[in-house]
Design an enzyme around this catalytic site. Structure first.
Site, short mmCIF file in Angstrom:
data_model
loop_
_atom_site.label_atom_id
_atom_site.label_comp_id
_atom_site.label_asym_id
_atom_site.label_seq_id
_atom_site.Cartn_x
_atom_site.Cartn_y
_atom_site.Cartn_z
N CYS A 87 0.81 -1.23 0.00
CA CYS A 87 0.00 0.00 0.00
C CYS A 87 0.84 1.28 0.00
O CYS A 87 0.31 2.36 -0.28
CB CYS A 87 -0.98 -0.01 1.17
SG CYS A 87 -2.10 -1.41 1.11
N HIS A 95 -3.46 7.12 2.44
CA HIS A 95 -3.81 5.83 1.83
C HIS A 95 -5.23 5.47 2.26
O HIS A 95 -5.57 5.51 3.44
CB HIS A 95 -2.80 4.77 2.28
CG HIS A 95 -3.25 3.37 2.00
ND1 HIS A 95 -3.78 2.99 0.79
CD2 HIS A 95 -3.27 2.26 2.77
CE1 HIS A 95 -4.10 1.72 0.83
NE2 HIS A 95 -3.80 1.25 2.02
N ASN A 149 -10.31 -0.19 -0.55
CA ASN A 149 -8.86 -0.06 -0.42
C ASN A 149 -8.23 -0.69 -1.67
O ASN A 149 -8.31 -1.90 -1.85
CB ASN A 149 -8.41 -0.79 0.85
CG ASN A 149 -6.89 -0.78 1.04
OD1 ASN A 149 -6.14 -0.47 0.11
ND2 ASN A 149 -6.44 -1.13 2.23
N1 COA Z 1 -18.42 -8.31 8.58
C1 COA Z 1 -18.79 -8.62 9.84
N2 COA Z 1 -17.93 -8.90 10.83
C2 COA Z 1 -16.61 -8.86 10.50
C3 COA Z 1 -16.15 -8.55 9.22
C4 COA Z 1 -17.12 -8.26 8.24
N3 COA Z 1 -16.79 -7.93 6.96
N4 COA Z 1 -14.80 -8.58 9.21
C5 COA Z 1 -14.42 -8.92 10.47
N5 COA Z 1 -15.50 -9.09 11.23
C6 COA Z 1 -15.59 -9.48 12.64
C7 COA Z 1 -14.37 -10.19 13.13
O1 COA Z 1 -14.42 -11.54 12.76
C8 COA Z 1 -14.49 -9.99 14.61
O2 COA Z 1 -15.39 -10.91 15.12
P1 COA Z 1 -15.12 -11.62 16.53
O3 COA Z 1 -15.08 -10.49 17.51
O4 COA Z 1 -16.29 -12.52 16.66
O5 COA Z 1 -13.80 -12.32 16.38
C9 COA Z 1 -15.13 -8.60 14.74
O6 COA Z 1 -15.68 -8.32 13.44
C10 COA Z 1 -14.17 -7.51 15.09
O7 COA Z 1 -13.01 -7.66 14.32
P2 COA Z 1 -11.85 -6.62 14.38
O8 COA Z 1 -10.74 -7.09 13.52
O9 COA Z 1 -11.57 -6.26 15.80
O10 COA Z 1 -12.59 -5.37 13.71
P3 COA Z 1 -12.01 -3.99 13.42
O11 COA Z 1 -12.89 -2.95 13.95
O12 COA Z 1 -10.54 -3.91 13.75
O13 COA Z 1 -12.13 -3.88 11.83
C11 COA Z 1 -10.77 -4.10 9.89
C12 COA Z 1 -11.48 -4.81 11.01
C13 COA Z 1 -10.07 -5.10 8.99
C14 COA Z 1 -11.79 -3.31 9.12
C15 COA Z 1 -9.76 -3.11 10.52
O14 COA Z 1 -8.96 -3.79 11.43
C16 COA Z 1 -8.87 -2.46 9.49
O15 COA Z 1 -9.32 -1.68 8.69
N6 COA Z 1 -7.56 -2.73 9.56
C17 COA Z 1 -6.60 -2.13 8.67
C18 COA Z 1 -6.74 -2.70 7.33
C19 COA Z 1 -5.82 -2.06 6.35
O16 COA Z 1 -5.68 -0.88 6.34
N7 COA Z 1 -5.19 -2.84 5.51
C20 COA Z 1 -4.43 -2.39 4.40
C21 COA Z 1 -3.00 -2.28 4.61
S1 COA Z 1 -2.55 -0.74 5.20
#
Ligand code: COA
Length: 333
Positions: free
Chosen positions: A112, A254, A284
């Protein structure tokens, strides 16, 4: 003369197929509400079979060249995590498709952060006198490496490309690419990874296990690292340029997650209204996200001549980087 790269054109491209959150609701254990409130994403563009990264890259690159009135270039740099093939690089294919003959072309791989790395390489080539004109492109078919059952990544990533056409000029001109800060920490490589397909897991002629074949991300940890590193690298770059946060007209972070963009802007003291965002429409798009956001904003008339712009990214590797530039007066695309 204080030689640097000057932005002469910008272009973007997305594949025609749109997948909305409601479409995902129908086949995965997720909801439109979860995706919108946790990420800001409403839809993403997805490549159909038969379409690939070079198609999107060539379209975006050609648009940038057309706007710049360029018919040749001394260098093509393509930032991508999803090259058409493991070997060779995608950039020579892209250069050929853009009608550039015998032009040096190579890929940059920094996930990214890839576009900021590529822009730095391109700017350095101009500053060193090795190139008078460069096309720098970020392009991804990211959805091709996702596990279709993994809701935590399918909901986030999309496909697209963005490009800038650069020419040599003076640092004092509008359009000047000014300063960079880049860094990496390889001890974090498992946070964002595809384990198979490289030299570590040798090709055996049989498909790799799903957990190795598909893209994997530790979302929460990435979130925390992204906010910290994007804020730090932004501050260092602003200090090099001699800008305070109040001098920044647009923050182009980003497009990883709307909450990450807001958190970084907030840490820097930049108001949310100055943070460029197109994540709701494209998701993204990894290395394509910054140039696609720039291209979208320019097309919408938000970026104007003389605007001071700060770019900042965090990505797999881990890698991070930031850049400062002044927006030029571009002809209608
Ligand atoms: N729909 C519903 N639930 C989802 C889901 C979806 N699409 N994706 C994940 N979950 C669930 C998880 O399984 C977890 O469930 P659990 O508590 O039963 O285990 C719960 O939601 C919380 O997950 P968590 O990872 O804590 O959520 P979050 O608020 O951190 O959001 C992301 C997850 C991936 C959106 C977030 O962490 C993120 O954006 N991270 C950075 C990603 C990124 O920028 N990547 C690119 C490289 S820079």
């Amino acid at each position: 003369m204080n030689r640097t790269a000057i932005i002469a054109g910008a272009g973007g491209a997305v594949p025609p197929r749109i997948v909305t959150n409601h479409d995902l609701e129908r086949r995965l254990d997720t909801t439109d509400d979860w995706i919108r409130t946790r990420t800001g994403i409403r839809q993403r563009h997805v490549v159909e079979p038969g379409m690939s990264t070079s198609d999107l890259a060539a379209e975006a690159g050609s648009r940038a060249m057309k706007q710049a009135g360029m018919t040749s270039a001394d260098l093509v740099v393509v930032a991508t995590t999803t090259p058409d093939r493991l070997c060779p690089a995608t950039a020579p294919t892209v250069a050929s498709r853009m009608g550039l003959v015998d032009t040096p072309a190579f890929d940059v791989s920094a996930v990214c952060s890839g576009f900021i790395y590529a822009l730095q390489v391109a700017t350095n080539a101009v500053m060193a006198g090795a190139a008078e004109s460069v096309v720098v492109i970020g392009a991804e078919s990211f959805t091709t490496i996702l596990d279709p059952e993994d809701r935590s990544t399918v909901a986030i990533f999309g496909d697209g490309a963005g490009a800038l056409a650069l020419r040599a000029g003076d640092r004092a001109e509008d359009g000047a690419v000014l300063d960079f800060d880049t860094g990496s920490d390889g001890s974090l490589r498992d946070l964002i990874t595809v384990r198979a397909g490289g030299a570590e897991q040798r090709a055996t002629g049989r498909p790799a296990a799903p957990e190795d074949a598909y893209f994997r991300m530790e979302g929460q940890s990435v979130f925390a690292h992204a906010v910290r590193r994007m804020a730090e690298t932004s501050r260092r770059t602003l200090a090099t340029t001699g800008w305070g946060v109040e001098d920044v007209d647009w923050f182009v972070g980003h497009q990883a997650n709307q909450r990450i963009i807001h958190a970084v802007a907030d840490q820097l003291g930049i108001g949310a209204e100055r943070a460029v965002s197109n994540i709701h429409r494209v998701g993204n798009t990894a290395a394509a996200s910054i140039p696609l956001a720039i291209s979208d904003s320019a097309t919408a008339g938000r970026l104007r001549r003389g605007d001071r712009v700060l770019l900042s990214a965090f990505g797999g590797g881990a890698t991070w980087g930031a850049a400062t530039l002044v927006w030029p007066d571009l002809p209608a695309a």
